[in-house]
Design a protein around this motif. Structure first.
Motif, PDB file in Angstrom:
ATOM      1  N   PHE A  67      67.778 -22.973   2.522  1.00  9.14           N
ATOM      2  CA  PHE A  67      68.093 -23.509   3.848  1.00  9.14           C
ATOM      3  C   PHE A  67      66.814 -23.732   4.634  1.00  9.14           C
ATOM      4  O   PHE A  67      65.847 -22.967   4.500  1.00  9.14           O
ATOM      5  CB  PHE A  67      68.976 -22.532   4.628  1.00  9.14           C
ATOM      6  N   THR A  68      66.832 -24.745   5.495  1.00  8.12           N
ATOM      7  CA  THR A  68      65.700 -25.028   6.367  1.00  8.12           C
ATOM      8  C   THR A  68      66.208 -25.298   7.777  1.00  8.12           C
ATOM      9  O   THR A  68      67.066 -26.165   7.977  1.00  8.12           O
ATOM     10  CB  THR A  68      64.901 -26.237   5.877  1.00  8.12           C
ATOM     11  N   ILE A  69      65.670 -24.556   8.732  1.00  7.12           N
ATOM     12  CA  ILE A  69      66.023 -24.766  10.133  1.00  7.12           C
ATOM     13  C   ILE A  69      64.925 -25.579  10.800  1.00  7.12           C
ATOM     14  O   ILE A  69      63.741 -25.403  10.508  1.00  7.12           O
ATOM     15  CB  ILE A  69      66.255 -23.424  10.866  1.00  7.12           C
ATOM     16  N   SER A  70      65.328 -26.478  11.690  1.00  8.58           N
ATOM     17  CA  SER A  70      64.368 -27.273  12.446  1.00  8.58           C
ATOM     18  C   SER A  70      64.969 -27.571  13.820  1.00  8.58           C
ATOM     19  O   SER A  70      66.170 -27.393  14.033  1.00  8.58           O
ATOM     20  CB  SER A  70      64.024 -28.569  11.706  1.00  8.58           C
ATOM     21  N   ARG A  71      64.116 -28.018  14.733  1.00  6.76           N
ATOM     22  CA  ARG A  71      64.613 -28.342  16.062  1.00  6.76           C
ATOM     23  C   ARG A  71      63.861 -29.525  16.642  1.00  6.76           C
ATOM     24  O   ARG A  71      62.711 -29.803  16.263  1.00  6.76           O
ATOM     25  CB  ARG A  71      64.537 -27.132  16.992  1.00  6.76           C
ATOM     26  N   ASP A  72      64.508 -30.189  17.571  1.00  7.11           N
ATOM     27  CA  ASP A  72      63.931 -31.343  18.243  1.00  7.11           C
ATOM     28  C   ASP A  72      64.455 -31.311  19.664  1.00  7.11           C
ATOM     29  O   ASP A  72      65.599 -31.677  19.914  1.00  7.11           O
ATOM     30  CB  ASP A  72      64.340 -32.628  17.535  1.00  7.11           C
ATOM     31  N   ASN A  73      63.613 -30.862  20.589  1.00  7.78           N
ATOM     32  CA  ASN A  73      64.009 -30.698  21.980  1.00  7.78           C
ATOM     33  C   ASN A  73      65.228 -29.782  22.065  1.00  7.78           C
ATOM     34  O   ASN A  73      65.140 -28.616  21.723  1.00  7.78           O
ATOM     35  CB  ASN A  73      64.267 -32.052  22.622  1.00  7.78           C
ATOM     36  N   ALA A  74      66.356 -30.310  22.502  1.00  9.80           N
ATOM     37  CA  ALA A  74      67.540 -29.478  22.704  1.00  9.80           C
ATOM     38  C   ALA A  74      68.501 -29.532  21.535  1.00  9.80           C
ATOM     39  O   ALA A  74      69.677 -29.212  21.686  1.00  9.80           O
ATOM     40  CB  ALA A  74      68.258 -29.910  23.977  1.00  9.80           C
ATOM     41  N   LYS A  75      67.995 -29.933  20.371  1.00  9.68           N
ATOM     42  CA  LYS A  75      68.834 -29.978  19.184  1.00  9.68           C
ATOM     43  C   LYS A  75      68.253 -29.074  18.097  1.00  9.68           C
ATOM     44  O   LYS A  75      67.041 -28.957  17.968  1.00  9.68           O
ATOM     45  CB  LYS A  75      68.948 -31.407  18.648  1.00  9.68           C
ATOM     46  N   VAL A  76      69.135 -28.474  17.332  1.00  8.66           N
ATOM     47  CA  VAL A  76      68.705 -27.651  16.208  1.00  8.66           C
ATOM     48  C   VAL A  76      69.509 -28.065  14.986  1.00  8.66           C
ATOM     49  O   VAL A  76      70.680 -28.426  15.096  1.00  8.66           O
ATOM     50  CB  VAL A  76      68.870 -26.141  16.510  1.00  8.66           C
ATOM     51  N   TYR A  77      68.851 -28.014  13.839  1.00 14.83           N
ATOM     52  CA  TYR A  77      69.450 -28.481  12.597  1.00 14.83           C
ATOM     53  C   TYR A  77      69.355 -27.389  11.532  1.00 14.83           C
ATOM     54  O   TYR A  77      68.458 -26.547  11.570  1.00 14.83           O
ATOM     55  CB  TYR A  77      68.739 -29.731  12.091  1.00 14.83           C
ATOM     56  N   LEU A  78      70.274 -27.439  10.589  1.00 10.48           N
ATOM     57  CA  LEU A  78      70.221 -26.546   9.441  1.00 10.48           C
ATOM     58  C   LEU A  78      70.482 -27.379   8.197  1.00 10.48           C
ATOM     59  O   LEU A  78      71.606 -27.838   7.976  1.00 10.48           O
ATOM     60  CB  LEU A  78      71.240 -25.418   9.552  1.00 10.48           C
ATOM     61  N   GLN A  79      69.441 -27.582   7.405  1.00  6.10           N
ATOM     62  CA  GLN A  79      69.572 -28.283   6.133  1.00  6.10           C
ATOM     63  C   GLN A  79      69.888 -27.243   5.072  1.00  6.10           C
ATOM     64  O   GLN A  79      69.099 -26.319   4.852  1.00  6.10           O
ATOM     65  CB  GLN A  79      68.288 -29.024   5.788  1.00  6.10           C
ATOM     66  N   MET A  80      71.023 -27.396   4.432  1.00  8.04           N
ATOM     67  CA  MET A  80      71.477 -26.423   3.446  1.00  8.04           C
ATOM     68  C   MET A  80      71.528 -27.087   2.077  1.00  8.04           C
ATOM     69  O   MET A  80      72.284 -28.045   1.881  1.00  8.04           O
ATOM     70  CB  MET A  80      72.859 -25.891   3.832  1.00  8.04           C
ATOM     71  N   ASN A  81      70.706 -26.598   1.160  1.00  6.96           N
ATOM     72  CA  ASN A  81      70.656 -27.113  -0.206  1.00  6.96           C
ATOM     73  C   ASN A  81      71.092 -26.038  -1.190  1.00  6.96           C
ATOM     74  O   ASN A  81      71.135 -24.856  -0.853  1.00  6.96           O
ATOM     75  CB  ASN A  81      69.242 -27.583  -0.540  1.00  6.96           C
ATOM     76  N   SER A  82      71.389 -26.462  -2.389  1.00  6.37           N
ATOM     77  CA  SER A  82      71.792 -25.526  -3.454  1.00  6.37           C
ATOM     78  C   SER A  82      72.871 -24.564  -2.964  1.00  6.37           C
ATOM     79  O   SER A  82      72.786 -23.346  -3.162  1.00  6.37           O
ATOM     80  CB  SER A  82      70.574 -24.741  -3.952  1.00  6.37           C
ATOM     81  N   LEU A  83      73.882 -25.117  -2.348  1.00 13.87           N
ATOM     82  CA  LEU A  83      74.931 -24.292  -1.753  1.00 13.87           C
ATOM     83  C   LEU A  83      75.716 -23.530  -2.808  1.00 13.87           C
ATOM     84  O   LEU A  83      75.948 -24.032  -3.922  1.00 13.87           O
ATOM     85  CB  LEU A  83      75.861 -25.165  -0.907  1.00 13.87           C
ATOM     86  N   LYS A  84      76.108 -22.321  -2.428  1.00 17.05           N
ATOM     87  CA  LYS A  84      76.859 -21.433  -3.310  1.00 17.05           C
ATOM     88  C   LYS A  84      78.208 -21.109  -2.661  1.00 17.05           C
ATOM     89  O   LYS A  84      78.337 -21.174  -1.438  1.00 17.05           O
ATOM     90  CB  LYS A  84      76.089 -20.131  -3.524  1.00 17.05           C
ATOM     91  N   PRO A  85      79.189 -20.728  -3.457  1.00 18.71           N
ATOM     92  CA  PRO A  85      80.493 -20.351  -2.873  1.00 18.71           C
ATOM     93  C   PRO A  85      80.365 -19.257  -1.812  1.00 18.71           C
ATOM     94  O   PRO A  85      81.127 -19.262  -0.830  1.00 18.71           O
ATOM     95  CB  PRO A  85      81.286 -19.873  -4.089  1.00 18.71           C
ATOM     96  N   GLU A  86      79.413 -18.363  -1.975  1.00 14.27           N
ATOM     97  CA  GLU A  86      79.242 -17.296  -0.989  1.00 14.27           C
ATOM     98  C   GLU A  86      78.660 -17.770   0.331  1.00 14.27           C
ATOM     99  O   GLU A  86      78.563 -16.992   1.284  1.00 14.27           O
ATOM    100  CB  GLU A  86      78.393 -16.155  -1.558  1.00 14.27           C
ATOM    101  N   ASP A  87      78.264 -19.027   0.403  1.00 12.57           N
ATOM    102  CA  ASP A  87      77.827 -19.606   1.678  1.00 12.57           C
ATOM    103  C   ASP A  87      79.017 -20.071   2.523  1.00 12.57           C
ATOM    104  O   ASP A  87      78.832 -20.481   3.674  1.00 12.57           O
ATOM    105  CB  ASP A  87      76.896 -20.798   1.440  1.00 12.57           C
ATOM    106  N   THR A  88      80.198 -20.013   1.962  1.00  8.57           N
ATOM    107  CA  THR A  88      81.391 -20.423   2.698  1.00  8.57           C
ATOM    108  C   THR A  88      81.601 -19.540   3.924  1.00  8.57           C
ATOM    109  O   THR A  88      81.644 -18.310   3.809  1.00  8.57           O
ATOM    110  CB  THR A  88      82.631 -20.347   1.789  1.00  8.57           C
TER     111      THR A  88
END
Length: 118
Positions: A67-88
């Protein structure tokens, strides 16, 4: 008032990717830390990732390297790769916000469901 609105959840197969977005709006003076938490059924809410106003990041061990977190002013993002069932889980956006005529306080989004299943 300040609102946090998330988007980007959904159903994805194991190994897939999703990108969550969260936008803060309202009479905002400044935002300190922004982060993502998640809560799976029957479990407590847990920190996934946090990013400071200066860009420093911290991740739960279970998502480091995926996972990678990033932000741009008043926004925040979470890029989630290689997702697993336990990420549910339901994923919640969180931010420490100072609004006009108020001290800093913590705000939460309404949550977005992420389901990892084949």
């Amino acid at each position: 008032q300040v609102q946090l609105v998330e988007s980007g959840g959904g159903l994805v197969q194991p190994g897939g990717s999703l990108r969550l977005s969260c936008a803060a709006s309202g009479r905002i003076v400044n935002i300190n830390d922004m982060g993502w938490y998640r809560q799976a059924p029957g479990k407590e809410r847990e920190l996934v990732a946090v990013i400071t106003s200066g860009g420093r990041t911290n991740y739960a061990d279970s998502v480091k390297g995926r996972f990678t977190i990033s932000r741009d002013n008043a926004k925040v993002y979470l890029q989630m790769n290689s997702l697993k069932p336990e990420d549910t889980a339901v994923y919640y956006c969180n931010a420490e916000v100072r609004a006009f005529y108020q001290n800093y306080r913590t705000y939460w989004g309404q949550g977005t469901q992420v389901t990892v299943s084949s």
